[in-house]
Design an enzyme around this catalytic site. Structure first.
Site, PDB file in Angstrom:
ATOM      1  N   LYS A   1     -17.592  54.807 -20.925  1.00 14.76           N
ATOM      2  CA  LYS A   1     -18.018  53.512 -21.045  1.00 14.76           C
ATOM      3  C   LYS A   1     -17.294  52.919 -22.174  1.00 14.76           C
ATOM      4  O   LYS A   1     -17.128  53.712 -23.358  1.00 14.76           O
ATOM      5  CB  LYS A   1     -19.578  53.675 -21.244  1.00 14.76           C
ATOM      6  CG  LYS A   1     -20.390  52.330 -21.278  1.00 14.76           C
ATOM      7  CD  LYS A   1     -21.823  52.560 -21.509  1.00 14.76           C
ATOM      8  CE  LYS A   1     -22.805  51.814 -21.426  1.00 14.76           C
ATOM      9  NZ  LYS A   1     -24.331  52.324 -21.825  1.00 14.76           N
TER      10      LYS A   1
HETATM   11  C1  E4P Z   1     -26.563  49.691 -21.186  1.00 12.39           C
HETATM   12  O1  E4P Z   1     -25.826  50.475 -20.697  1.00 12.39           O
HETATM   13  C2  E4P Z   1     -27.101  49.906 -22.501  1.00 12.39           C
HETATM   14  O2  E4P Z   1     -27.292  51.122 -22.551  1.00 12.39           O
HETATM   15  C3  E4P Z   1     -28.534  49.364 -22.606  1.00 12.39           C
HETATM   16  O3  E4P Z   1     -29.030  48.675 -21.440  1.00 12.39           O
HETATM   17  C4  E4P Z   1     -28.790  48.642 -24.037  1.00 12.39           C
HETATM   18  O4  E4P Z   1     -30.359  48.344 -23.775  1.00 12.39           O
HETATM   19  P1  E4P Z   1     -30.869  47.883 -25.182  1.00 12.39           P
HETATM   20  O5  E4P Z   1     -30.695  46.469 -25.640  1.00 12.39           O
HETATM   21  O6  E4P Z   1     -32.413  47.895 -24.806  1.00 12.39           O
HETATM   22  O7  E4P Z   1     -30.741  48.756 -26.206  1.00 12.39           O
END
Ligand code: E4P
Length: 217
Positions: free
Chosen positions: A83
């Site tokens: 990522k």
């Molecule tokens: C996605 O890969 C992220 O880890 C995640 O969906 C972020 O979500 P949040 O905005 O609830 O922290």
């Protein structure tokens, strides 16, 4: 639509994997911190439970160091998906890694133009954050619609991974738009099963079955 779970907690992942509904896992530095676990160790454990892509995020901000971190992370298991943030260095890293056959999830996407850049960099997944978008007075689902349109216009293979999902309506809307994947916290995935009439129906059938005095086993 594929279902990923957005957590670094092992037990909920195990529980959802047992339903056969889980296609992958996403983590981020905040979720790793929340788990209190060692990043490498917990990622290895998740990759053993789930066959699909498991996103593990680099924490460097420059391309050279991102590549070094990715080199370590991708050795954890074949299903690790690196990522990277949606920055110039992140997309340079994306291009290099996907060119070598490594899956890449480009994260922190908040505009359709950013999603276009990620697709051009060969991203396997683009992660638009719908919940955070909504929190800031935008409509997260408008963003998903725009990305779907652009990707379809040019036949990009990059999968739209709807992230920052907060409730079941996000899942429904993402599916109606035709997003490829959604990642949600375990609670939201469990909420998808719920319907008051299903619960009421089970109660009624159980009560009537008891009246028959029969047993199947
Ligand atoms: C996605 O890969 C992220 O880890 C995640 O969906 C972020 O979500 P949040 O905005 O609830 O922290």
């Amino acid at each position: 639509m594929k279902f990923f779970v957005d957590t670094a907690e092992i037990e909920p992942i195990r529980e959802l994997a047992a339903t056969g509904l889980l296609d992958g896992v996403t983590t981020n530095p905040s979720l790793i911190a929340k788990s209190g676990r060692d990043f490498m160790e917990v990622t290895r454990e998740i990759c053993e439970i789930v066959d699909g892509p498991v996103s593990a995020e680099v924490v460097a901000l420059d391309h050279a160091t991102m590549m070094k971190e990715a080199e370590i992370l991708r050795k954890i298991a074949d299903n690790v998906c690196i990522k990277v943030p949606l920055t110039v260095d992140g997309l340079k890293t994306c291009k290099a890694l996907t060119g070598e056959g490594t899956m890449v999830n480009v994260t922190l996407c908040f505009s359709a133009n950013q999603a276009l850049l990620a697709a051009k960099a060969g991203a396997s997944f683009i992660s638009p954050f719908v919940g955070r978008h909504d929190d800031n007075g935008f409509d997260g689902m408008d963003l998903i619609e725009d990305i779907r349109l652009i990707y379809d216009n040019y036949d990009f293979a990059t999968e739209i991974l709807v992230a920052s999902v907060r409730h079941t309506m996000h899942v429904l809307q993402a599916a109606k738009i035709g997003a490829d994947v959604m990642t949600a916290p375990p609670k939201v995935i469990h909420d998808l099963f719920k319907h008051v009439l299903t619960e009421k129906g089970i109660e009624g059938f159980m009560a009537d079955w008891a009246k028959t005095g029969q047993s199947i086993l």
